[in-house]
Design a protein around this motif. Sequence first.
Motif, PDB file in Angstrom:
ATOM      1  N   GLU A 188       1.585  37.399  41.762  1.00  0.00           N
ATOM      2  CA  GLU A 188       2.765  36.779  42.366  1.00  0.00           C
ATOM      3  C   GLU A 188       2.377  35.899  43.547  1.00  0.00           C
ATOM      4  O   GLU A 188       2.909  34.795  43.711  1.00  0.00           O
ATOM      5  N   ASP A 195      11.169  36.915  35.286  1.00  0.00           N
ATOM      6  CA  ASP A 195      11.831  37.481  34.102  1.00  0.00           C
ATOM      7  C   ASP A 195      11.016  38.620  33.510  1.00  0.00           C
ATOM      8  O   ASP A 195      11.567  39.626  33.058  1.00  0.00           O
ATOM      9  N   GLU A 196       9.713  38.453  33.503  1.00  0.00           N
ATOM     10  CA  GLU A 196       8.824  39.468  32.914  1.00  0.00           C
ATOM     11  C   GLU A 196       8.611  40.666  33.830  1.00  0.00           C
ATOM     12  O   GLU A 196       8.038  41.676  33.395  1.00  0.00           O
ATOM     13  N   HIS A 197       9.075  40.552  35.077  1.00  0.00           N
ATOM     14  CA  HIS A 197       8.849  41.628  36.052  1.00  0.00           C
ATOM     15  C   HIS A 197      10.167  42.091  36.664  1.00  0.00           C
ATOM     16  O   HIS A 197      10.269  42.347  37.875  1.00  0.00           O
ATOM     17  N   ASP A 198      11.178  42.190  35.819  1.00  0.00           N
ATOM     18  CA  ASP A 198      12.448  42.842  36.174  1.00  0.00           C
ATOM     19  C   ASP A 198      13.176  42.177  37.337  1.00  0.00           C
ATOM     20  O   ASP A 198      13.770  42.859  38.179  1.00  0.00           O
ATOM     21  N   ALA A 199      13.132  40.856  37.411  1.00  0.00           N
ATOM     22  CA  ALA A 199      13.906  40.131  38.432  1.00  0.00           C
ATOM     23  C   ALA A 199      14.629  38.957  37.773  1.00  0.00           C
ATOM     24  O   ALA A 199      14.459  37.805  38.175  1.00  0.00           O
ATOM     25  N   PRO A 200      15.461  39.236  36.759  1.00  0.00           N
ATOM     26  CA  PRO A 200      16.077  38.133  36.002  1.00  0.00           C
ATOM     27  C   PRO A 200      17.075  37.320  36.813  1.00  0.00           C
ATOM     28  O   PRO A 200      17.260  36.133  36.543  1.00  0.00           O
TER      29      PRO A 200
END
Length: 545
Positions: A12, A37-42
């Motif tokens: 990140e 998106d891939e790390h649970d922060a859509p």
Amino acid sequence: MAVGYDRGMSEEDALLKAVIADAGDDTPRLVYADWLDEHDAPIQAEFIRTQCRLASCSIADPEYPELLERAAEVELRFGLALRLTAPQLPSGFKHEREFRRGFPHFAVADWEVDPVPHHEGRVPPGNEQVDRVCAALPDLVANTTVRHLALQRMTPDVLARVLAEPAARVLTGLTVSPVEPDAEGGDALIRVIGRSPVVANLEHLDLATPSTVAGLAALNANPDRFRTLDLPALSGRREDIPALARAAWFRGLRDVFMRRVERPLQGPLLVALAGAPRLESLTVWHLQPTALKALGSATGFPELARLTFEFCDDTGRIAARLAGGRFPRLADLTISGLDDDTFAPLLGARWFPQLHTFDSSGGSLTDASAAALSKSPAAPRLRVLKVWGNWFTKAGLAALGNGARFPALAALTLDLSVGDTRVRPDALARFAAGLSLSRLRYLDLGGWPLGDAGAKALAANPHLANVTRLRLAGCGIGDRGLTALARSRHLQGLLELSVYNNTLKKAAALLVPDRLPRLAALNLDVNPIRPADRAALHRARGWLV
């Protein structure tokens, strides 16, 4: 832009470093959004994508109002996290809550000047304070996405010191206000900007200082970069305007805000702007009738998509002149203070049906204008309609709430704001029940005496199932009305609810978190809710209360 990993640098951190290193490019921002998106922060990912799309979308695009509304909704959902994700700025700067393209963009130099009696606002920063800001500027641009800097209480010497810093070269926006607000001082500040390395990358200049036409013509901005000019006051000679109009940077302008331009200069300046081939947005305050000629031009303003008039004395003559203009791309018009007679010519203009946004607030339009608008060729295309503070009764309200007439309307502002209304609460309840704007996402009925019956009618209306932002300030709603709104199966998608200045005593309906579960903004201020009940709401709804 690829970024190598430092030892110990997280994935990140590397992505954020790429964003900062190429702050003018959307690609690293969108790559970071994919990672989120891939790390649970859509939601944060969607916020970045939506703001990037909005920044690149023309106002004339039919989808622009949709994007604008979507951006407002995503910002509400991001909510508290939006503030928490903003990086800490180095000493000497403070945040302004302005995100662009998903990241903080705007900061203010914090001089921390102690107020001096009778001279506050006229004290320039001292040497130590300027040194501190200059020393911290490299940190600001190297470790944040801030690229617009506000510099207050400027003298030419202080401004030159700040802009001479090598780190200042990457700034794309400046807001500059002077120690002494006079045209001579403003011209001196413009000369400093025009001679500094900053001018090569400058895109946005907000001159919070009076200046002259001749002084402004000397700006010498980069025509390939410069887009936006905010002018608070402009004086000088008419004879200097042709030189300004010939400047390559002036002809490349996309967005101009004219606040107080001297009367003899208004007409010639508008004529010059009419010839700017890329001008997309124009805001004019205090326009005088003597300056109207350019507005009726058959060949001018070829790309103008947004036009705003505020604080103008003779809106009738402005409207009549506008009605005769060509405006091939105009999509967003704001003109306040209209009445039925002055609105009629606009409604008949050949360009009026192409509008997606119309704002005629603070006037005296009546039911006749509401009916005429609803039956016009413009009605099916309108996406945003703001007509607060006008003189509608139940017939006018019914016309504006007719989904068959306004099938695309997504935002409706009918806030009464000031004054009284002859519409009885029972008639308002019938209006609320009859609203058939099925694509509506934003509704403001502030000031109308809906009462509990009106709130219940809104709650029971299936056409409001897409509404995400509902503002009902000063509507005489009590706990029973709020309970109906909170329990409504049609309103469970609400992100924002304002019931400011009503008659709520407990607001107990909101104690159940399963009701209105997506709520991200709640305004309960100026209601007679006891401290104990407000504390209970806080325990149930957390930071919302």
